[in-house]
Design a protein around this motif. Structure first.
Motif, PDB file in Angstrom:
ATOM      1  N   ASN A  27       1.151  -1.079  -0.591  1.00  0.00           N
ATOM      2  CA  ASN A  27       0.638   0.172  -0.228  1.00  0.00           C
ATOM      3  C   ASN A  27       0.974   0.859   0.190  1.00  0.00           C
ATOM      4  O   ASN A  27       1.467   1.773   1.087  1.00  0.00           O
ATOM      5  CB  ASN A  27      -0.878  -0.088   1.891  1.00  0.00           C
ATOM      6  N   PRO A 185      -4.020   3.763  10.956  1.00  0.00           N
ATOM      7  CA  PRO A 185      -5.029   3.807  10.151  1.00  0.00           C
ATOM      8  C   PRO A 185      -6.629   4.390  10.631  1.00  0.00           C
ATOM      9  O   PRO A 185      -7.064   3.251  11.578  1.00  0.00           O
ATOM     10  CB  PRO A 185      -5.165   3.258   9.624  1.00  0.00           C
ATOM     11  N   THR A 187      -9.202   4.377   8.239  1.00  0.00           N
ATOM     12  CA  THR A 187      -9.813   3.682   7.080  1.00  0.00           C
ATOM     13  C   THR A 187      -8.888   3.864   6.008  1.00  0.00           C
ATOM     14  O   THR A 187      -7.893   4.357   5.507  1.00  0.00           O
ATOM     15  CB  THR A 187     -10.983   4.038   6.538  1.00  0.00           C
ATOM     16  N   LEU A 188      -9.091   2.493   5.075  1.00  0.00           N
ATOM     17  CA  LEU A 188      -7.977   2.122   4.327  1.00  0.00           C
ATOM     18  C   LEU A 188      -8.667   1.129   3.250  1.00  0.00           C
ATOM     19  O   LEU A 188      -8.576   1.169   2.840  1.00  0.00           O
ATOM     20  CB  LEU A 188      -6.631   1.250   4.635  1.00  0.00           C
ATOM     21  N   LYS A 189      -9.902   1.382   3.306  1.00  0.00           N
ATOM     22  CA  LYS A 189     -11.082   1.876   1.616  1.00  0.00           C
ATOM     23  C   LYS A 189     -10.412   2.348   0.418  1.00  0.00           C
ATOM     24  O   LYS A 189      -9.236   3.124   0.283  1.00  0.00           O
ATOM     25  CB  LYS A 189     -12.113   2.235   1.734  1.00  0.00           C
ATOM     26  N   GLN A 190     -10.611   1.579  -0.876  1.00  0.00           N
ATOM     27  CA  GLN A 190     -10.643   2.567  -2.016  1.00  0.00           C
ATOM     28  C   GLN A 190     -10.722   3.552  -2.432  1.00  0.00           C
ATOM     29  O   GLN A 190      -9.750   3.976  -2.798  1.00  0.00           O
ATOM     30  CB  GLN A 190     -10.712   1.368  -3.116  1.00  0.00           C
ATOM     31  N   SER A 193      -8.843   6.770   1.430  1.00  0.00           N
ATOM     32  CA  SER A 193      -7.757   6.433   2.955  1.00  0.00           C
ATOM     33  C   SER A 193      -7.479   7.457   4.134  1.00  0.00           C
ATOM     34  O   SER A 193      -7.516   8.368   3.633  1.00  0.00           O
ATOM     35  CB  SER A 193      -6.669   5.708   2.763  1.00  0.00           C
ATOM     36  N   TYR A 195      -6.052   8.279   8.009  1.00  0.00           N
ATOM     37  CA  TYR A 195      -5.192   7.593   9.062  1.00  0.00           C
ATOM     38  C   TYR A 195      -4.585   8.970   9.508  1.00  0.00           C
ATOM     39  O   TYR A 195      -4.437  10.272   9.045  1.00  0.00           O
ATOM     40  CB  TYR A 195      -3.847   7.034   8.456  1.00  0.00           C
TER      41      TYR A 195
END
Length: 335
Positions: A27, A185, A187-190, A193, A195
Motif C-alpha cells: 500500500n 489508520p 480506514t484504508l478503503k479504496q 484512506s 489515517y
C-alpha cells in the motif's frame, strides 16, 4: 538581498541525476514496512574554468564596494557597479546541488506504524570567488508548499512554524531535517484512506559549513490527519507547536495544511465549508433512517432473473462434474 541587478538575465542549464530505492509494502498510501531512499545531484558546467575572467579580482572589488555606506557620496555609483559585477557573475549559473532523503516504516502493534525520516541538502560552488548562486536555494519551514517564484527555490516543510520562516530572506545553501511520525489508520478503503498521526520534527538551515551544526535545530511536535481520495489526491492537516521561538516572537501553535497533488488551498477550504453546511443541515433536519428492499427490486428486473437462472444452471453442472470426479477418485482408491 542577493539579487542586486534589476535588469539583466541569468541562464540555468543543469543536468539532474538521481538514484532511488523503494521497498515499502504493497500500500503506497499507508506503508507498514520497508524503506525509501533517494540521492539526487543537479550539476551545471563549470563555466569559470573556461573563462579568462579574473574572478578573484572582481570579488575583491565587490568586497570594497560593499563597505561604501548610504551616506557616502559614491554610494550610488558603488551600487551600480555591484549590480554590474553580479550580472557578470550570474549570467551563466554554475553550481552543484546534492540531496539525500531516507525514510523507514516499522509496524509496532497491530496497524500502528513508526516512520522515522532524515533529509539533507547542499548547494555548492565550483569557484569560491564567484560564490554560491542566489538561485536554487533552500527555504525551510511551514507546510512545504512553494509559492510562485522565478529563482528555482526549494521549499522544505517543517511543521509548527510559518512558511519559509526558518531561512534567511535569500534562502540557505545547506539544510538538514529529522522527523518521527507515529501513524494509525482509521480506514484504508479504496474510495478513501484516512489515517491519524503524531509527529516530532527538527531541522535547520545554514549558509555554509562554518555555521553548520547538526545539533542546533528548531524543534516542533504536533498531531495531524491525512485523507487520500483518488479524485483529489492526498489532503493533510497538521497542528504543530514550535518549541524554539523565532527572533522577536514567542513559541506558539501553528496550523499547516498540506496538499500533495494540488497547488492551491482553495479546494480544501471549499471542502471544509461544504462539510460544515452539510453538518448544520443534517443537525436541523434530525436523524432520518430509510430502508431499501433490494430483493424486491431485483426480482422485478428481467436481466437479473435471466442472469440468476443462467448462474443456477452453471452451478448445477459444476456440482455434477465435481461429484463425477469424486466417484472416479473413490474407484481409484478401491483398485
Amino acid at each position: 538581498g542577493l539579487f542586486t541587478f534589476g535588469d539583466g538575465e541569468s541562464n540555468n542549464l543543469a543536468y539532474t541525476i538521481g538514484i532511488s530505492r523503494n521497498n515499502t509494502a504493497t500500500n503506497p498510501i499507508f506503508p507498514m514496512s520497508g524503506s525509501e531512499f533517494s540521492v539526487t545531484a543537479k550539476v551545471t558546467l563549470p563555466y569559470s574554468a573556461f573563462s579568462s575572467t579574473d574572478w578573484e579580482s572582481i570579488n575583491n572589488e565587490r568586497k570594497v564596494l560593499e563597505e561604501v555606506g548610504p551616506t557616502d557620496p559614491g554610494f550610488v555609483d558603488a551600487t551600480e557597479r555591484i549590480s554590474e559585477i553580479d550580472q557578470e557573475k550570474f549570467r551563466w549559473l554554475e553550481y552543484y546541488k546534492l540531496k539525500f532523503k531516507g525514510t523507514w516504516y516499522t509496524k509496532l502493534v497491530g496497524k500502528m506504524v513508526l516512520r522515522p525520516s532524515a533529509e539533507f541538502g547542499f548547494l555548492g560552488a565550483y569557484n569560491q570567488d564567484r560564490g554560491v548562486v542566489p538561485f536554487e536555494r533552500f527555504f525551510l519551514g511551514g507546510d512545504g508548499l512553494g509559492s510562485y517564484s522565478l529563482d528555482g527555490r526549494e521549499v522544505i516543510a517543517l511543521r509548527g512554524y510559518p512558511n519559509q520562516s526558518l531561512s534567511t530572506i535569500d534562502g540557505n545553501a545547506i539544510y538538514n531535517k529529522f522527523s518521527l511520525e507515529l501513524r494509525y489508520p482509521i480506514t484504508l478503503k479504496q474510495l478513501a484512506s484516512i489515517y491519524a498521526l503524531t509527529f516530532v520534527e527538527a531541522g535547520a538551515a545554514y549558509d555554509d559549513f562554518r555555521n553548520y551544526n547538526p545539533f542546533q535545530l528548531k524543534r516542533s511536535a504536533g498531531v495531524g490527519l491525512r485523507i487520500f481520495m483518488p479524485a483529489f489526491g492526498l489532503l493533510g492537516i497538521d497542528f504543530g507547536y514550535g518549541f524554539d521561538p523565532l527572533p522577536g516572537e514567542m513559541a506558539r501553535y501553528f496550523l499547516n495544511i498540506q496538499l500533495t497533488t494540488m497547488k492551491t488551498k482553495k479546494l480544501l477550504f471549499i471542502t471544509l465549508t461544504l462539510l460544515c453546511f452539510t453538518f448544520v443541515a443534517n443537525a436541523q433536519r434530525g436523524v432520518r433512517i430509510g430502508y431499501i428492499d433490494m430483493e424486491y427490486i431485483l426480482e422485478n428486473v428481467p436481466e437479473y432473473k435471466e442472469a440468476s437462472t443462467q448462474l443456477d444452471g452453471k452451478v448445477q453442472r459444476w456440482k455434477k462434474d465435481i461429484e463425477k470426479k469424486i466417484d472416479q477418485v473413490e474407484l481409484l482408491k478401491i483398485n
